[in-house]
Design a protein around this motif. Structure first.
Motif, PDB file in Angstrom:
ATOM      1  N   UNK A 164       0.652  -1.107  -0.172  1.00  0.00           N
ATOM      2  CA  UNK A 164       0.134   0.008   0.037  1.00  0.00           C
ATOM      3  C   UNK A 164       0.989   1.271  -0.099  1.00  0.00           C
ATOM      4  N   UNK A 165       0.442   2.284  -1.036  1.00  0.00           N
ATOM      5  CA  UNK A 165       1.284   3.180  -0.675  1.00  0.00           C
ATOM      6  C   UNK A 165       0.302   4.591  -1.159  1.00  0.00           C
ATOM      7  N   UNK A 166       0.760   5.702  -1.132  1.00  0.00           N
ATOM      8  CA  UNK A 166      -0.059   7.050  -1.329  1.00  0.00           C
ATOM      9  C   UNK A 166      -1.450   7.167  -0.702  1.00  0.00           C
ATOM     10  N   UNK A 167      -1.238   7.396   0.292  1.00  0.00           N
ATOM     11  CA  UNK A 167      -2.374   7.812   1.290  1.00  0.00           C
ATOM     12  C   UNK A 167      -2.879   9.147   0.502  1.00  0.00           C
ATOM     13  N   UNK A 168      -4.308   9.320   0.362  1.00  0.00           N
ATOM     14  CA  UNK A 168      -4.745  10.319  -0.120  1.00  0.00           C
ATOM     15  C   UNK A 168      -4.591  11.796   0.486  1.00  0.00           C
ATOM     16  N   UNK A 169      -4.938  11.833   1.676  1.00  0.00           N
ATOM     17  CA  UNK A 169      -4.835  13.294   2.405  1.00  0.00           C
ATOM     18  C   UNK A 169      -4.303  12.742   3.989  1.00  0.00           C
ATOM     19  N   UNK A 170      -3.427  13.494   4.373  1.00  0.00           N
ATOM     20  CA  UNK A 170      -3.069  13.578   5.622  1.00  0.00           C
ATOM     21  C   UNK A 170      -2.829  15.019   6.359  1.00  0.00           C
ATOM     22  N   UNK A 171      -3.232  14.988   7.638  1.00  0.00           N
ATOM     23  CA  UNK A 171      -3.267  16.393   8.394  1.00  0.00           C
ATOM     24  C   UNK A 171      -2.439  15.860   9.560  1.00  0.00           C
ATOM     25  N   UNK A 172      -1.817  16.933  10.134  1.00  0.00           N
ATOM     26  CA  UNK A 172      -1.193  16.692  11.434  1.00  0.00           C
ATOM     27  C   UNK A 172      -1.023  17.977  12.178  1.00  0.00           C
ATOM     28  N   UNK A 173      -1.215  17.759  13.533  1.00  0.00           N
ATOM     29  CA  UNK A 173      -1.273  18.881  14.462  1.00  0.00           C
ATOM     30  C   UNK A 173       0.004  18.245  15.381  1.00  0.00           C
ATOM     31  N   UNK A 174       1.368  19.105  15.222  1.00  0.00           N
ATOM     32  CA  UNK A 174       2.610  18.734  15.859  1.00  0.00           C
ATOM     33  C   UNK A 174       2.502  19.172  17.153  1.00  0.00           C
ATOM     34  N   UNK A 175       1.575  20.283  17.444  1.00  0.00           N
ATOM     35  CA  UNK A 175       1.378  20.560  18.946  1.00  0.00           C
ATOM     36  C   UNK A 175       0.559  19.729  19.786  1.00  0.00           C
ATOM     37  N   UNK A 176      -0.336  19.030  19.425  1.00  0.00           N
ATOM     38  CA  UNK A 176      -1.499  18.339  20.011  1.00  0.00           C
ATOM     39  C   UNK A 176      -1.066  16.767  19.636  1.00  0.00           C
ATOM     40  N   UNK A 177      -0.121  16.355  18.861  1.00  0.00           N
ATOM     41  CA  UNK A 177       0.451  15.174  18.367  1.00  0.00           C
ATOM     42  C   UNK A 177      -0.880  14.284  17.898  1.00  0.00           C
ATOM     43  N   UNK A 178      -1.355  14.755  17.064  1.00  0.00           N
ATOM     44  CA  UNK A 178      -2.729  14.345  16.387  1.00  0.00           C
ATOM     45  C   UNK A 178      -2.500  14.206  15.086  1.00  0.00           C
ATOM     46  N   UNK A 179      -2.891  12.963  14.210  1.00  0.00           N
ATOM     47  CA  UNK A 179      -2.892  12.715  12.685  1.00  0.00           C
ATOM     48  C   UNK A 179      -4.166  12.404  12.325  1.00  0.00           C
ATOM     49  N   UNK A 180      -4.578  12.962  11.153  1.00  0.00           N
ATOM     50  CA  UNK A 180      -5.779  12.574  10.576  1.00  0.00           C
ATOM     51  C   UNK A 180      -5.368  11.939   9.226  1.00  0.00           C
ATOM     52  N   UNK A 181      -5.880  10.636   9.020  1.00  0.00           N
ATOM     53  CA  UNK A 181      -5.568  10.198   7.820  1.00  0.00           C
ATOM     54  C   UNK A 181      -6.674   9.706   6.869  1.00  0.00           C
ATOM     55  N   UNK A 182      -6.762  10.266   5.820  1.00  0.00           N
ATOM     56  CA  UNK A 182      -8.005  10.142   4.970  1.00  0.00           C
ATOM     57  C   UNK A 182      -7.861   9.549   3.528  1.00  0.00           C
ATOM     58  N   UNK A 183      -8.624   8.353   3.387  1.00  0.00           N
ATOM     59  CA  UNK A 183      -8.343   7.538   2.153  1.00  0.00           C
ATOM     60  C   UNK A 183      -9.681   7.865   1.282  1.00  0.00           C
TER      61      UNK A 183
END
Length: 564
Positions: free
Chosen positions: A7-26
């Motif tokens: 698997x490669x190339x996740x469509x969208x990724x968001x990251x908040x480096x202060x709160x250490x949270x990632x959102x992965x969207x396929x």
């Protein structure tokens, strides 16, 4: 993003480096044609890579590009499976809303209860009157959530800042004046006005560090911990009044599930006390909403409460405000004088725990004349139920009442059993744990569920469901009250599985030896599972026999039986 070889190339990724949270969207076009297992394996691969890459908390999303459907997963040690899938997600939320789902997850229930006990001891040491503590703590918590500045401030300035915050929070509230009087009253108590500034600051720092971080009302878990905190604290400060029955939050949650609270429910608690039923019903209804508009509708027009006493009314108002509801329809007044108001709200769901030993001034004036000189309500709260049912007329009503009401051992109780069945259907009765209200009231209670508006003899289902639900997985612990047991070798509590079994038995109306039975009953019969269920003798031990004998003797003594 690449993950392994497949698997490669996740469509969208968001990251908040202060709160250490990632959102992965396929993204998937026409997701119905995709293999569900393959999609989830693909997303799981991205999740595993994100864990190694950042160590962040993760929200994983699959979005169908051809319509508005989304599938969302989150949780500690995230896995893309049904256990971590969120069933109440119907639209893409903002990053902040997803981040809120993780706030309030740093602590466990036992630690919150320990902090609650320690806080009560601290207030005792500083001389805060017991009757003022719940409202004072609630007001402090509310103001801290809304930016109260208190460092190096004198007590008078701290109180002034709290009053300003309360006034701003109630700008849109139709009952602003009466709520403000109730909320400000505790701050005008002489003992609080005379607090040394360093002691006031110590209390606020404790709440800020030990309570506030773990009860974010924007997440369901945060709601759970907030409800737990309020219920537990109220029990501590009300422990010398054995008539105060603060309903445990897990039982409140169970009752909400039984009556099916959702976004279309219009809920009333006519004896709302500190607001436990109201805030839990609001949480359940909001969880079922798919849009912000639906959420605003729930808050503005679907949650109603009545509380007679001003100090307790202030506590309920504070509780609702802490949960993010600045327009709650909580009225201060007598439910027996607000019948027209109740009828005008189109209520379809009632959750209540009326007083069991109410004095003359708290009861229906039309009923008082029949007391024949008795000092306390001979119906044990049943006449509250009959009155409210007559005003609501249709829908579901779930109420906690003492076991005497199910047995019908007095003529007054027997009369209300007959009245209820002549107008409504007894859908279910659950026998609940005998020490459920510990460390507050000592009453043994059951939960009755009525389908309003259909006479019992005309009901399409002739049999009432009876549940013997005395084991809820909670045990008494010194200085902590009743604590949920955990599964062996795990920190996970046992209540979720128990509640699931209780609900399954009720919803399917199964008869299970030692746990449940269905039975056609009349007003003259006992309304308790113990009278009809089969016993599973294979599970009994000598300890069970001894406990049953002790419980029976205790019940006879408490009931005033001469042959005990």
């Amino acid at each position: 993003m690449k993950s392994g070889r497949t698997h490669s190339f996740l469509d969208i990724r968001f990251e908040d480096k202060v709160r250490h949270i990632s959102i992965l969207v396929e993204l998937k076009n026409n997701a119905d044609n995709w293999n569900k297992r393959e999609i989830e394996q693909q997303l799981q691969a991205y999740v595993e890579y994100e864990k190694v890459l950042t160590g962040n908390k993760i929200i994983a999303i699959i979005a169908n590009t051809e319509d508005e459907r989304v599938w969302v997963w989150w949780g500690s040690d995230l896995k893309i499976d049904d256990a971590h899938k969120r069933t109440n997600q119907f639209e893409i939320l903002s990053f902040d809303e997803y981040a809120d789902l993780y706030l309030g997850r740093k602590n466990n229930k036992q630690e919150v209860i320990r902090s609650t006990y320690a806080l009560n001891e601290k207030l005792h040491g500083y001389g805060i009157p017991e009757k003022r503590r719940s409202q004072f703590v609630g007001t402090c918590l509310l103001c801290l959530k809304n930016g109260l500045l208190f460092k190096d401030q004198p007590t008078k300035s701290i109180i002034g800042g709290m009053v300003d915050i309360l006034e701003n929070l109630l700008v849109k509230d139709l009952n602003k004046a009466e709520k403000l009087v109730a909320l400000k009253g505790v701050l005008e108590d002489q003992k609080i006005e005379e607090l040394k500034k360093e002691n006031f600051a110590d209390i606020l720092v404790f709440i800020q560090n030990k309570i506030l971080p773990f009860i974010n009302e924007k997440s369901t878990l945060g709601q759970d911990l907030l409800n737990l905190f309020f219920t537990t604290f109220n029990k501590y400060v009300g422990k010398d009044d054995k008539n105060q029955a603060f309903t445990p939050d897990h039982i409140v949650h169970f009752m909400c599930r039984v009556v099916g609270v959702n976004r279309n429910s219009v809920v009333l608690d006519p004896c709302c006390g500190s607001g436990a039923f109201l805030v839990r019903a609001m949480t359940e209804a909001l969880d079922d909403c798919s849009t912000r508009e639906e959420k605003e509708e729930v808050k503005a027009n679907h949650i109603f409460g009545i509380e007679k006493y001003k100090d307790v009314f202030g506590l309920a108002s504070t509780n609702m405000l802490i949960h993010g509801d600045g327009r709650s329809n909580v009225r201060q007044g007598d439910c027996f004088l607000l019948g027209d108001w109740i009828e005008g709200k189109k209520i379809n769901t009632v959750l209540m725990n009326p007083p069991y030993n109410a004095t003359l001034r708290d009861c229906n004036p039309e009923y008082q004349s029949k007391w024949s000189g008795k000092k306390e309500d001979p119906s044990k709260g049943f006449h509250f139920v009959h009155y409210i049912a007559s005003k609501v007329k249709t829908g579901k009503l779930a109420v906690l009442l003492p076991l005497q009401c199910a047995i019908g051992s007095t003529k007054e109780i027997a009369e209300f059993k007959r009245k209820m069945l002549s107008e409504h259907t007894l859908d279910a009765v659950f026998t609940l744990p005998p020490d459920m209200f510990h460390p507050g009231a000592s009453s043994n209670a059951c939960c009755m569920v009525f389908n309003l508006g259909v006479r019992h003899e005309k009901a399409p289902i002739k049999e009432t469901f009876f549940g013997y639900y005395k084991e809820d997985g909670f045990v008494k612990r010194k200085n902590l009250g009743r604590i949920e047991r955990t599964k062996p070798g795990s920190g996970e509590g046992v209540w979720a599985d128990i509640e699931s079994e209780w609900l399954d038995l009720y919803n399917t109306r199964k008869s299970a030896a030692g746990k449940s039975v269905t039975k056609a009953v009349t007003a003259e019969d006992e309304w308790l599972c113990e009278a009809y269920m089969e016993t599973d003798y294979s599970t009994l031990s000598d300890a069970d026999f001894e406990k049953t004998i002790r419980d029976y003797l205790a019940f006879k003594i408490a009931s005033g039986r001469s042959d005990a």
